[in-house]
Design a protein around this motif. Sequence first.
Motif, mmCIF file in Angstrom:
data_model
loop_
_atom_site.group_PDB
_atom_site.id
_atom_site.type_symbol
_atom_site.label_atom_id
_atom_site.label_comp_id
_atom_site.label_asym_id
_atom_site.label_seq_id
_atom_site.Cartn_x
_atom_site.Cartn_y
_atom_site.Cartn_z
ATOM 1 N N VAL A 24 16.552 19.819 0.824
ATOM 2 C CA VAL A 24 17.064 19.325 -0.453
ATOM 3 C C VAL A 24 15.925 18.707 -1.267
ATOM 4 O O VAL A 24 15.803 18.950 -2.473
ATOM 5 C CB VAL A 24 18.211 18.315 -0.246
ATOM 6 N N SER A 27 13.932 21.495 -2.702
ATOM 7 C CA SER A 27 14.650 22.224 -3.747
ATOM 8 C C SER A 27 14.669 21.450 -5.060
ATOM 9 O O SER A 27 14.647 22.036 -6.138
ATOM 10 C CB SER A 27 16.077 22.565 -3.302
ATOM 11 N N VAL A 28 14.682 20.127 -4.985
ATOM 12 C CA VAL A 28 14.650 19.285 -6.183
ATOM 13 C C VAL A 28 13.254 19.261 -6.788
ATOM 14 O O VAL A 28 13.092 19.259 -8.005
ATOM 15 C CB VAL A 28 15.124 17.849 -5.846
ATOM 16 N N ASN A 29 12.239 19.269 -5.924
ATOM 17 C CA ASN A 29 10.849 19.201 -6.386
ATOM 18 C C ASN A 29 9.988 20.155 -5.560
ATOM 19 O O ASN A 29 9.381 19.743 -4.570
ATOM 20 C CB ASN A 29 10.318 17.776 -6.278
#
Length: 71
Positions: A24, A27-29
């Motif tokens: 996660v 996926s965000v950064n």
Amino acid sequence: MEPALTQLAKLTANETHRLDRAIVAISVNPALGTEVPGTLLRDYVDEIDGVRVIYYVTALGSITIVAYVEA
């Protein structure tokens, strides 16, 4: 694909949770990890959760992941 599914089936609930948190975060950064010199790979280490993820971000933003979860 089958070896990956076999490995995933062997993870405990705790290991899966730790790996999910790292995925996660990536996926965000996607630039979170450090560049692996001479390659297009990135290396992300979460020392608190004991997870290491080597990944590649494609031009379209897809992320290919190889992960290691420490016991």
